[in-house]
Design a protein around this motif. Structure first.
Motif, PDB file in Angstrom:
ATOM      1  N   ASN A  14      99.606  29.815  95.969  1.00  0.00           N
ATOM      2  CA  ASN A  14      98.709  28.837  95.337  1.00  0.00           C
ATOM      3  C   ASN A  14      97.311  29.374  95.065  1.00  0.00           C
ATOM      4  O   ASN A  14      96.360  28.608  94.924  1.00  0.00           O
ATOM      5  N   GLY A  15      97.170  30.700  94.982  1.00  0.00           N
ATOM      6  CA  GLY A  15      95.861  31.274  94.700  1.00  0.00           C
ATOM      7  C   GLY A  15      95.618  31.462  93.216  1.00  0.00           C
ATOM      8  O   GLY A  15      96.548  31.392  92.396  1.00  0.00           O
ATOM      9  N   ARG A  16      94.362  31.690  92.881  1.00  0.00           N
ATOM     10  CA  ARG A  16      93.984  32.073  91.521  1.00  0.00           C
ATOM     11  C   ARG A  16      93.925  33.592  91.504  1.00  0.00           C
ATOM     12  O   ARG A  16      92.995  34.203  92.033  1.00  0.00           O
ATOM     13  N   ASP A  56      93.227  40.065  83.668  1.00  0.00           N
ATOM     14  CA  ASP A  56      93.942  38.792  83.596  1.00  0.00           C
ATOM     15  C   ASP A  56      93.498  37.864  84.716  1.00  0.00           C
ATOM     16  O   ASP A  56      92.866  38.293  85.694  1.00  0.00           O
ATOM     17  N   GLU A  57      93.876  36.592  84.583  1.00  0.00           N
ATOM     18  CA  GLU A  57      93.558  35.581  85.574  1.00  0.00           C
ATOM     19  C   GLU A  57      94.562  34.453  85.428  1.00  0.00           C
ATOM     20  O   GLU A  57      94.748  33.915  84.329  1.00  0.00           O
ATOM     21  N   PHE A  58      95.248  34.101  86.519  1.00  0.00           N
ATOM     22  CA  PHE A  58      96.293  33.080  86.436  1.00  0.00           C
ATOM     23  C   PHE A  58      96.605  32.554  87.837  1.00  0.00           C
ATOM     24  O   PHE A  58      96.290  33.203  88.849  1.00  0.00           O
ATOM     25  N   ASN A  59      97.233  31.389  87.898  1.00  0.00           N
ATOM     26  CA  ASN A  59      97.673  30.828  89.168  1.00  0.00           C
ATOM     27  C   ASN A  59      99.041  31.397  89.525  1.00  0.00           C
ATOM     28  O   ASN A  59      99.906  31.558  88.651  1.00  0.00           O
ATOM     29  N   ARG A  62      91.251  29.298  96.354  1.00  0.00           N
ATOM     30  CA  ARG A  62      90.694  30.639  96.595  1.00  0.00           C
ATOM     31  C   ARG A  62      91.028  31.577  95.437  1.00  0.00           C
ATOM     32  O   ARG A  62      91.962  31.344  94.656  1.00  0.00           O
ATOM     33  N   LEU A  63      90.257  32.659  95.356  1.00  0.00           N
ATOM     34  CA  LEU A  63      90.511  33.729  94.401  1.00  0.00           C
ATOM     35  C   LEU A  63      91.225  34.862  95.125  1.00  0.00           C
ATOM     36  O   LEU A  63      90.820  35.269  96.229  1.00  0.00           O
ATOM     37  N   VAL A  64      92.284  35.364  94.524  1.00  0.00           N
ATOM     38  CA  VAL A  64      93.069  36.455  95.101  1.00  0.00           C
ATOM     39  C   VAL A  64      92.849  37.681  94.217  1.00  0.00           C
ATOM     40  O   VAL A  64      93.297  37.726  93.060  1.00  0.00           O
ATOM     41  N   MET A  65      92.151  38.685  94.757  1.00  0.00           N
ATOM     42  CA  MET A  65      91.727  39.834  93.949  1.00  0.00           C
ATOM     43  C   MET A  65      92.081  41.143  94.650  1.00  0.00           C
ATOM     44  O   MET A  65      92.325  41.166  95.864  1.00  0.00           O
TER      45      MET A  65
END
Length: 490
Positions: free
Chosen positions: A10-12, A18-21, A50-53
């Motif tokens: 469930n992170g971003r 790119d950027e996605f759920n 939260r952001l997942v990077m």
């Protein structure tokens, strides 16, 4: 059904493009799957909100390194790697520093052994070349490059470290032949020495005069000269810690005509100025680094260059010297600006500062943040896509960020061994809350779960797409060809 050791749900998910759920599944230290929905693994992290990077990569930091003045860094591989991890980093690349008379091979072996025994996160290291003898250039440096140390730093300033133009061409020629990337500290030593001599003679000894001695023209001239010298052999070159508008413009101009020239800057050049050195007694020594912080116009120019891609890396240049007689002020309050150890700590605060001041204030977007702090470092220094990527097959090096967490920076809450931070009291918004290194959760809820020596050495390949070598012109190819028959260092 897939079996995962760890899943992040469930992170971003944010990469440099790119950027996605979505969810990430991890198995055996690698990213095994990325999908909109995955089954829970043996361990499960809910990253809602939260952001997942990708984990950060700091490719310019000084750890357990003896300076040319004989001062040892406050941080060893353990304290530095712990501090880096709490700042969202999963890989660090400091320097094995040769001093004149040293065997480069021996220095590298000792440095690697110390890292292997202490680092809690993955690592590589650059070399620093100060003694380009035939033994260094013809034997030791090529062997180390072929063993995966594919970058090295050279200095145009500091009397005990600087190389002259002929020596710079010698090391650039080795880089061209071996497929390595030279990194250049570009400041004109004679300009700095001339100004400093007259300042001291006139009684101007306070820390603030460090910024006067390191005149912007000294950096601008040396940057242009380094680029021109690299162009003789058409070798890629990285200009480190760019602090001036002129330096940024020189890098941008070279890139605009297709030259393989790259530039890096640091948080202190974006957020501090020379006025920060103007403090009572020797307090300003805490802000002395080379080059020094400049002025608001330089800050704006650097931000614009980061936005446009003219500068491609944001590193800490973590240079940790304590504010006492063992580091910054060897002669107490009698210490002159020329006697102060140069450098500031910043390993743990690099990414939060850029996130808050860059992303939070709309200067850069999330993709640029990932590029500047992770992906570009991996590409530039031959680690991509093992590092710096969120992709199937990549190492599961991940930082989970709370973009809304507000932190007032205080050294007592940091994890280095320096004793102060130049950002004391500064409030930032956005902080890494969970850090995963090769699939292992090593930081979570403000606690460390990582043993000394768990980090792995990363043997690096040739500079990646950002610094991809071009076919040299006939002129440069001829010069490269004759170099092995010349006497190195002559």
């Amino acid at each position: 059904m897939q079996n995962f050791d760890l899943t992040i749900h469930n992170g971003r998910i944010v990469t440099d493009v790119d950027e996605f759920n979505g969810d990430i599944g991890i198995r055996a230290g690698k990213i095994a799957a990325i999908a909109p929905s995955l089954p829970q693994g043996t361990r499960h992290i809910d990253a809602t909100g939260r952001l997942v990077m990708p984990g950060g990569i700091d490719s310019h930091c000084h750890i357990e390194q003896l300076s040319s003045m004989g001062v040892m860094c406050a941080d060893d591989w353990y304290s530095a790697s712990v501090s880096a991890a709490f700042g969202g980093n999963t890989t660090i690349v400091p320097f094995a520093a040769q001093h004149r008379g040293d065997s480069l091979k021996d220095i590298a072996e000792r440095y690697a052994a110390s890292a292997a025994a202490k680092s809690v996160i993955d690592y590589s290291y650059h070399l620093i070349i100060t003694d380009p003898t035939p033994q260094t250039l013809d034997h030791e440096l090529p062997a180390l490059i072929r063993a995966g140390i594919t970058s090295f730093k050279v200095f145009m300033t500091y009397d005990k470290m600087k190389l002259d133009d002929k020596q710079l061409l010698d090391v650039f020629a080795v880089a061209a032949r071996e497929g390595a990337l030279p990194m250049v500290h570009a400041e004109n030593n004679d300009v700095i020495a001339w100004i400093a001599r007259h300042l001291l003679a006139a009684g101007y000894t306070a820390p603030k005069y460090h910024a006067v001695a390191h005149d912007p023209n000294a950096e601008d001239e040396a940057t242009q000269r380094a680029i021109r010298l690299a162009s003789v052999l058409e070798v890629p070159v990285m200009i480190v810690h760019v602090s001036t508008q002129g330096g940024a413009q020189a890098v941008h101009a070279a890139r605009a005509v297709g030259a393989p020239v790259f530039g890096e800057t640091c948080p202190h050049y974006l957020l501090l100025t020379a006025d920060d050195l103007d403090l009572p007694s020797t307090e300003g020594a805490k802000f002395c680094c080379s080059p020094p912080p400049r002025d608001p116009a330089s800050q704006e120019a650097l931000w614009q260059s980061l936005q446009s891609g003219g500068l491609t890396l944001l590193s800490s240049d973590h240079a940790p010297y304590r504010y006492d007689e063992t580091g910054k002020i060897p002669y107490g309050d009698k210490t002159t600006f020329k006697q102060m150890a140069n450098g500031m700590p910043g390993l743990e605060t690099r990414m939060p500062l850029l996130f808050s001041e860059g992303v939070g204030k709309g200067r850069i977007d999330l993709q640029q943040f990932v590029a500047l702090t992770s992906a570009n470092h991996a590409r530039m220094y031959g680690m991509y896509p093992r590092k710096g990527a969120l992709a199937e097959g990549s190492d599961a090096d991940i930082a989970i960020w709370d973009p809304h967490k507000t932190v007032r920076i205080a050294w007592q809450d940091l994890h280095d061994a320096v004793g102060y931070t130049p950002y004391e009291g500064r409030e930032v918004r956005g902080w890494p809350t969970t850090v995963i290194s090769r699939g292992e959760v090593i930081v979570d809820g403000g606690k460390l779960d990582a043993e000394r020596g768990r980090g792995s050495f990363i043997a690096r390949g040739q500079p990646g797409p950002l610094a991809e070598p071009r076919e040299p012109s006939p002129r440069a190819a001829f010069l490269r060809k004759i170099f092995p028959d010349t006497q190195a260092g002559a």
